[in-house]
Motif scaffolding. Structure first.
Motif: not given
Length: 70
Positions: A3-13
């Motif tokens: 199973l392959v996929g890509a998901k966006p995640y928010w990150r506070l830098v």
């Protein structure tokens, strides 16, 4: 197959380029996988956003690609 996929995640830098907070933008559908993705970027370092040449805190979107074997 895997199973392959890509998901966006928010990150506070932060101003120093270190992650300060995180949030799931679009769930993978599996809470454990979402948490693993958030944990994975905990130790990453980023180039901080800048305004007029001065580093500042900012949210960014970090795409995480995953591959799970059967």
């Amino acid at each position: 197959g895997p199973l392959v996929g890509a998901k966006p995640y928010w990150r506070l830098v932060g101003e120093d380029g270190r992650p300060q907070d995180a949030a799931v933008r679009t769930s993978s559908g599996d809470a454990g996988l979402d948490q693993a993705a958030l944990d994975a970027v905990r130790d990453w370092r980023f180039e901080p956003a800048k305004r007029d040449g001065v580093p500042m805190r900012a949210w960014c979107i970090v795409p995480i690609t995953f591959s799970l074997d059967d």
